[in-house]
Design a protein around this motif. Structure first.
Motif, PDB file in Angstrom:
ATOM      1  N   TYR A  73      17.277 -14.383 -46.741  1.00  0.00           N
ATOM      2  CA  TYR A  73      16.194 -15.318 -46.295  1.00  0.00           C
ATOM      3  C   TYR A  73      15.000 -14.467 -46.104  1.00  0.00           C
ATOM      4  CZ  TYR A  73      13.480 -18.650 -44.235  1.00  0.00           C
ATOM      5  OH  TYR A  73      12.463 -19.927 -43.691  1.00  0.00           O
ATOM      6  N   ALA A  74      15.067 -13.708 -45.215  1.00  0.00           N
ATOM      7  CA  ALA A  74      14.006 -12.926 -44.511  1.00  0.00           C
ATOM      8  C   ALA A  74      13.179 -12.261 -45.431  1.00  0.00           C
ATOM      9  CB  ALA A  74      14.714 -11.978 -43.255  1.00  0.00           C
ATOM     10  N   VAL A  75      13.890 -11.516 -46.508  1.00  0.00           N
ATOM     11  CA  VAL A  75      13.101 -10.525 -47.293  1.00  0.00           C
ATOM     12  C   VAL A  75      12.258 -11.402 -48.307  1.00  0.00           C
ATOM     13  CG1 VAL A  75      14.800  -8.570 -47.153  1.00  0.00           C
ATOM     14  CG2 VAL A  75      15.188 -10.391 -48.912  1.00  0.00           C
ATOM     15  N   ARG A  76      12.777 -12.590 -48.450  1.00  0.00           N
ATOM     16  CA  ARG A  76      12.073 -13.429 -49.476  1.00  0.00           C
ATOM     17  C   ARG A  76      10.885 -14.321 -48.756  1.00  0.00           C
ATOM     18  NH1 ARG A  76      17.775 -15.464 -51.938  1.00  0.00           N
ATOM     19  NH2 ARG A  76      18.158 -13.774 -53.297  1.00  0.00           N
ATOM     20  N   ASN A  77      10.915 -13.981 -47.380  1.00  0.00           N
ATOM     21  CA  ASN A  77       9.896 -14.797 -46.463  1.00  0.00           C
ATOM     22  C   ASN A  77       9.122 -13.878 -45.607  1.00  0.00           C
ATOM     23  OD1 ASN A  77      10.355 -17.886 -47.303  1.00  0.00           O
ATOM     24  ND2 ASN A  77      12.325 -16.831 -47.086  1.00  0.00           N
ATOM     25  N   PRO A  78       8.306 -13.190 -45.733  1.00  0.00           N
ATOM     26  CA  PRO A  78       7.688 -12.186 -44.871  1.00  0.00           C
ATOM     27  C   PRO A  78       7.535 -12.437 -43.463  1.00  0.00           C
ATOM     28  CG  PRO A  78       6.408 -11.967 -46.861  1.00  0.00           C
ATOM     29  CD  PRO A  78       7.596 -13.177 -47.078  1.00  0.00           C
ATOM     30  N   ALA A  79       7.418 -13.637 -43.085  1.00  0.00           N
ATOM     31  CA  ALA A  79       6.746 -14.280 -41.552  1.00  0.00           C
ATOM     32  C   ALA A  79       8.388 -14.535 -40.916  1.00  0.00           C
ATOM     33  CB  ALA A  79       6.360 -15.580 -41.784  1.00  0.00           C
ATOM     34  N   ALA A  80       9.402 -14.523 -41.848  1.00  0.00           N
ATOM     35  CA  ALA A  80      10.722 -14.446 -40.959  1.00  0.00           C
ATOM     36  C   ALA A  80      11.131 -13.258 -40.850  1.00  0.00           C
ATOM     37  CB  ALA A  80      11.765 -15.407 -41.808  1.00  0.00           C
ATOM     38  N   LEU A  81      10.718 -12.247 -41.812  1.00  0.00           N
ATOM     39  CA  LEU A  81      11.187 -10.848 -41.382  1.00  0.00           C
ATOM     40  C   LEU A  81      10.404 -10.185 -40.539  1.00  0.00           C
ATOM     41  CD1 LEU A  81      12.845  -8.531 -43.253  1.00  0.00           C
ATOM     42  CD2 LEU A  81      10.415  -8.162 -44.481  1.00  0.00           C
ATOM     43  N   ASP A  82       9.407 -10.439 -40.213  1.00  0.00           N
ATOM     44  CA  ASP A  82       8.543 -10.070 -39.046  1.00  0.00           C
ATOM     45  C   ASP A  82       9.172 -10.497 -37.820  1.00  0.00           C
ATOM     46  OD1 ASP A  82       6.890  -8.784 -40.833  1.00  0.00           O
ATOM     47  OD2 ASP A  82       5.161 -10.149 -40.431  1.00  0.00           O
ATOM     48  N   THR A  83       9.535 -11.774 -37.773  1.00  0.00           N
ATOM     49  CA  THR A  83      10.097 -12.417 -36.728  1.00  0.00           C
ATOM     50  C   THR A  83      11.456 -11.820 -36.308  1.00  0.00           C
ATOM     51  OG1 THR A  83       8.839 -14.508 -37.043  1.00  0.00           O
ATOM     52  CG2 THR A  83      11.023 -14.630 -35.753  1.00  0.00           C
ATOM     53  N   LEU A  84      12.197 -11.484 -37.241  1.00  0.00           N
ATOM     54  CA  LEU A  84      13.545 -10.899 -37.178  1.00  0.00           C
ATOM     55  C   LEU A  84      13.419  -9.702 -36.502  1.00  0.00           C
ATOM     56  CD1 LEU A  84      16.567 -10.955 -37.504  1.00  0.00           C
ATOM     57  CD2 LEU A  84      16.347 -10.430 -39.764  1.00  0.00           C
ATOM     58  N   ALA A  85      12.603  -8.935 -37.106  1.00  0.00           N
ATOM     59  CA  ALA A  85      12.312  -7.611 -36.819  1.00  0.00           C
ATOM     60  C   ALA A  85      12.124  -7.627 -35.305  1.00  0.00           C
ATOM     61  CB  ALA A  85      11.423  -6.762 -37.610  1.00  0.00           C
ATOM     62  N   ALA A  86      10.983  -8.193 -34.904  1.00  0.00           N
ATOM     63  CA  ALA A  86      10.692  -8.194 -33.354  1.00  0.00           C
ATOM     64  C   ALA A  86      11.891  -8.372 -32.423  1.00  0.00           C
ATOM     65  CB  ALA A  86       9.359  -9.527 -33.229  1.00  0.00           C
TER      66      ALA A  86
END
Length: 219
Positions: free
Chosen positions: A125-138
């Motif tokens: 899900y995250a790699v397809r949604n950059p905003a979610a990717l940033d949130t998960l990384a943080a």
């Protein structure tokens, strides 16, 4: 004081009740997300499984995405805390902490069977949604930084690799852990109980034998 009042359970404080609600919702979310996937699971289903209203889920987590990120972060933080406890106990007992950590991996892989599914589901899900990717990384930086503290104490300050970044090592250890958990779910025989501990031994032996690369000189 009567026996009836003595046996009456203590009322939870507001903070305790909130923590209990969050824990129950996270448990229900883990089961629901693992079974139906991120897209297929609804907040309504999670709330029903936890025994709360939809409003209680939103008031504690804000959105389905934030709930999922909190779930993964909570699991990772719990694993780091367990690793720290195991290391302290094994060092005090004069036993091999790496072998103990290897056993920890097999317990996670065999008992927390939802973990690999949750990681894979949200990664997609995250790699397809950059905003979610940033949130998960943080959110995942917190358990990584906690693990880096453990790694820093494990590195021999007298070795050539003493200057190696603990954060970089922690990143590799986390990736190794999660990769082996998934592999054991697919093919248990390929990841025996002591493999993670052995792999950590190889990693730290290599770090302590070789100095970290020097940064490239500027122009």
């Amino acid at each position: 004081m009567s026996s009836e009042s003595a046996e009456r359970p203590r009322r939870l404080t507001r903070a305790e009740a909130k923590a209990r609600t969050r824990a129950l919702v996270l448990d229900a979310a883990a089961r629901t997300f693992a079974r139906k996937g991120f897209a297929g699971a609804s907040v309504e289903e999670i709330a029903e499984a936890a025994g709360f209203s939809i409003g209680a889920v939103y008031s504690n987590f804000g959105s389905k995405e934030r709930l999922f990120v909190e779930l993964l972060s909570d699991r990772a933080s719990g694993q780091v805390a367990e690793a720290e406890r195991i290391l302290a106990e094994q060092v005090e007992a004069g036993q091999s902490p790496l072998l103990a950590l290897g056993r920890m991996l097999t317990e996670v892989a065999d008992k927390d069977t939802d973990l690999g599914l949750l990681q894979a589901e949200f990664w997609l899900y995250a790699v397809r949604n950059p905003a979610a990717l940033d949130t998960l990384a943080a959110r995942m930086r917190e358990p990584r930084d906690a693990l880096a503290e453990i790694v820093s104490g494990a590195l021999d300050p007298r070795s050539p690799g003493a200057g190696t970044s603990p954060t970089a090592v922690a990143t590799v250890v986390m990736a190794l852990f999660h990769g082996l958990v998934r592999q054991r779910r697919i093919d248990p025989a390929s990841v025996p109980d002591d493999l993670f501990g052995q792999a950590l031994g190889w990693l730290f032996t290599g770090i302590e034998a070789d100095p970290p690369p020097r940064p490239s000189p500027g122009p």
